[in-house]
Design a protein around this motif. Structure first.
Motif, mmCIF file in Angstrom:
data_model
loop_
_atom_site.group_PDB
_atom_site.id
_atom_site.type_symbol
_atom_site.label_atom_id
_atom_site.label_comp_id
_atom_site.label_asym_id
_atom_site.label_seq_id
_atom_site.Cartn_x
_atom_site.Cartn_y
_atom_site.Cartn_z
ATOM 1 N N GLN A 246 0.864 -1.152 -0.027
ATOM 2 C CA GLN A 246 -0.066 -0.188 -0.002
ATOM 3 C C GLN A 246 0.702 1.195 -0.017
ATOM 4 N N ASP A 247 2.242 1.007 -0.099
ATOM 5 C CA ASP A 247 3.064 2.305 -0.033
ATOM 6 C C ASP A 247 3.042 2.878 1.032
ATOM 7 N N LEU A 248 2.820 2.366 2.465
ATOM 8 C CA LEU A 248 2.846 3.248 3.436
ATOM 9 C C LEU A 248 3.872 2.799 4.516
ATOM 10 N N ALA A 249 4.697 2.055 4.116
ATOM 11 C CA ALA A 249 5.654 1.533 5.139
ATOM 12 C C ALA A 249 6.462 2.505 5.928
ATOM 13 N N GLU A 250 6.503 3.845 5.137
ATOM 14 C CA GLU A 250 7.279 4.963 6.068
ATOM 15 C C GLU A 250 6.268 5.543 6.879
ATOM 16 N N ARG A 251 5.148 5.261 6.929
ATOM 17 C CA ARG A 251 4.117 5.823 7.660
ATOM 18 C C ARG A 251 3.559 4.939 8.911
ATOM 19 N N ARG A 252 4.275 3.780 8.928
ATOM 20 C CA ARG A 252 3.842 2.782 10.049
ATOM 21 C C ARG A 252 3.757 3.298 11.554
ATOM 22 N N HIS A 253 4.663 4.264 11.948
ATOM 23 C CA HIS A 253 4.683 4.745 13.396
ATOM 24 C C HIS A 253 4.023 5.984 13.453
ATOM 25 N N ASP A 254 3.339 6.607 12.289
ATOM 26 C CA ASP A 254 2.454 7.667 12.469
ATOM 27 C C ASP A 254 0.992 7.372 13.061
ATOM 28 N N LYS A 255 0.389 8.353 13.785
ATOM 29 C CA LYS A 255 -0.913 8.323 14.381
ATOM 30 C C LYS A 255 -1.695 8.367 13.111
ATOM 31 N N VAL A 256 -2.838 7.826 13.096
ATOM 32 C CA VAL A 256 -3.825 7.684 12.085
ATOM 33 C C VAL A 256 -4.349 9.118 11.607
ATOM 34 N N ARG A 257 -4.572 9.892 12.883
ATOM 35 C CA ARG A 257 -5.189 11.247 12.571
ATOM 36 C C ARG A 257 -4.097 12.050 11.775
ATOM 37 N N THR A 258 -2.994 11.892 11.628
ATOM 38 C CA THR A 258 -2.323 12.798 10.973
ATOM 39 C C THR A 258 -2.118 12.521 9.316
ATOM 40 N N LEU A 259 -2.728 11.102 9.032
ATOM 41 C CA LEU A 259 -2.861 10.725 7.643
ATOM 42 C C LEU A 259 -4.001 11.500 7.037
ATOM 43 N N ASN A 260 -3.980 11.736 5.563
ATOM 44 C CA ASN A 260 -4.885 12.326 4.773
ATOM 45 C C ASN A 260 -6.004 11.213 4.597
ATOM 46 N N GLY A 261 -7.194 11.646 4.032
ATOM 47 C CA GLY A 261 -8.183 10.609 3.594
ATOM 48 C C GLY A 261 -7.763 9.341 2.890
ATOM 49 N N GLY A 262 -7.174 9.813 1.814
ATOM 50 C CA GLY A 262 -6.585 8.493 0.908
ATOM 51 C C GLY A 262 -5.924 7.675 1.758
ATOM 52 N N HIS A 263 -4.661 8.051 2.318
ATOM 53 C CA HIS A 263 -4.082 7.241 3.245
ATOM 54 C C HIS A 263 -4.609 6.213 4.265
ATOM 55 N N LEU B 19 -15.785 -3.144 -0.615
ATOM 56 C CA LEU B 19 -15.579 -1.658 -0.161
ATOM 57 C C LEU B 19 -16.845 -1.117 -0.369
ATOM 58 N N ASP B 20 -17.482 -0.788 0.699
ATOM 59 C CA ASP B 20 -18.623 -0.069 0.765
ATOM 60 C C ASP B 20 -18.712 1.713 0.606
ATOM 61 N N GLU B 21 -18.995 2.236 -0.386
ATOM 62 C CA GLU B 21 -18.702 3.897 -0.707
ATOM 63 C C GLU B 21 -17.195 4.199 -0.053
ATOM 64 N N ALA B 22 -16.369 3.496 -0.422
ATOM 65 C CA ALA B 22 -14.978 3.648 0.217
ATOM 66 C C ALA B 22 -14.394 4.715 0.027
ATOM 67 N N SER B 23 -14.964 5.717 -1.384
ATOM 68 C CA SER B 23 -14.181 7.148 -1.549
ATOM 69 C C SER B 23 -14.962 7.957 -1.029
ATOM 70 N N ALA B 24 -16.129 7.759 -0.105
ATOM 71 C CA ALA B 24 -16.659 8.990 0.638
ATOM 72 C C ALA B 24 -16.017 9.825 1.397
ATOM 73 N N GLY B 25 -15.961 11.125 1.154
ATOM 74 C CA GLY B 25 -15.256 12.168 1.758
ATOM 75 C C GLY B 25 -13.863 12.556 1.237
ATOM 76 N N LEU B 26 -13.547 11.719 0.244
ATOM 77 C CA LEU B 26 -12.045 11.810 -0.375
ATOM 78 C C LEU B 26 -12.280 12.768 -1.385
ATOM 79 N N ASP B 27 -11.109 13.653 -1.682
ATOM 80 C CA ASP B 27 -11.102 14.562 -2.663
ATOM 81 C C ASP B 27 -10.949 13.859 -4.038
ATOM 82 N N PRO B 28 -11.433 14.552 -5.353
ATOM 83 C CA PRO B 28 -11.322 13.680 -6.491
ATOM 84 C C PRO B 28 -9.946 13.327 -7.013
#
Length: 270
Positions: A122-139, A158-167
């Motif tokens: 998911q290309d998230l290895a460098e964010r593993r120790h970040d709190k989730v609240r610091t991530l953007n919606g896509g991440h 995936l139920d309406e998985a894009s809800a709240g995301l920018d285009p």
């Protein structure tokens, strides 16, 4: 064997019919888009697929296992990303995934290996120790996909998985999930009410008022906006499911074909 087979499923809330004799199938490795206006029955179907609701009529099979007769075997094949995020915002990405793995009873060493694998994917290895609240919606959505895939399911909902995301994030998420289908052989059922999330190669099912009104390859529908409006009528237009960018094209084609918003259920006259 189909990844998902829905056979004669009906569901009522008291006197209101939410699903009526719904039947469709989805092959392994395919991206299936379930398209319908709000109130079409999409959320009810997801609740049945995840056993939040008990089946009232018909049956659902996931890779040959009946949700009615073999619920554990069926659910073992399933990963889910719900419309509303269920991540703990004050935990790190690593902690969220480790907690989920523990709930599945995965041994710690195996769980860590799977977490490492999914974060790389998911290309998230460098964010593993970040709190989730610091991530953007896509991440955050990618973290939820990582979590849903930890136990290696073969069908991802995936139920309406894009809800709240920018285009841009919506586009990137759709591209990413389709790549999982192509590269990993994962089968995906993606529910949405947004036409611009559908690609021509998708398997498409249009749901309206609890019934399947059309299905097939998305490319077969021609101009999807016109077809969707004709099949679902003013509900699709009045609730904003046809985006502003699509409306001018829809209006032009509707005038040419004889389709009228005042009579949305009528076929064009010759």
């Amino acid at each position: 064997m189909n990844a998902l087979q829905v056979s004669g499923v009906g569901f009522t809330y008291g006197a209101r019919q939410a699903l009526n004799d719904l039947a469709f199938e989805l092959a392994p490795g395919r991206f299936g888009a379930l398209l319908g206006p709000n109130g079409a029955g999409k959320s009810t179907l997801i609740a049945l697929l995840t056993r939040l609701f008990e089946l009232q009529q018909g049956d659902i099979q996931i890779f040959g296992h009946s949700l009615r007769d073999e619920p554990r075997q069926a659910l073992r094949q399933l990963g889910v990303v719900f419309q509303q995020s269920t991540l703990d915002l004050d935990l790190s990405v690593q902690q969220n995934l480790a907690y989920h793995a523990a709930l599945h009873g995965m041994p710690r060493r195996e769980a860590q290996a799977r977490i490492d694998e999914e974060l790389l994917r998911q290309d998230l290895a460098e964010r593993r120790h970040d709190k989730v609240r610091t991530l953007n919606g896509g991440h955050r959505r990618r973290v939820e996909i990582s979590r849903a895939l930890l136990h290696q399911p073969r069908l991802l909902l995936l139920d309406e998985a894009s809800a709240g995301l920018d285009p841009a994030s919506r586009l990137a998420l759709g591209r990413h999930v389709r790549n999982l289908c192509r590269e990993q052989g994962l089968c995906v059922l993606w529910t949405t009410h947004l036409l611009d999330e559908i690609e021509s190669s998708d398997d498409l099912l249009i749901l309206h008022r609890g019934e399947r009104v059309a299905s097939g390859k998305a490319a077969e529908f021609g101009d999807l906006a016109t077809s969707f409006a004709r099949l679902t009528g003013d509900e699709a237009l009045g609730r904003g499911h046809v985006r502003e960018a699509i409306r001018p094209n829809l209006d032009t084609q509707a005038r040419r074909s004889g389709f009228s918003r005042e009579h949305p259920a009528e076929e064009p006259q010759p």
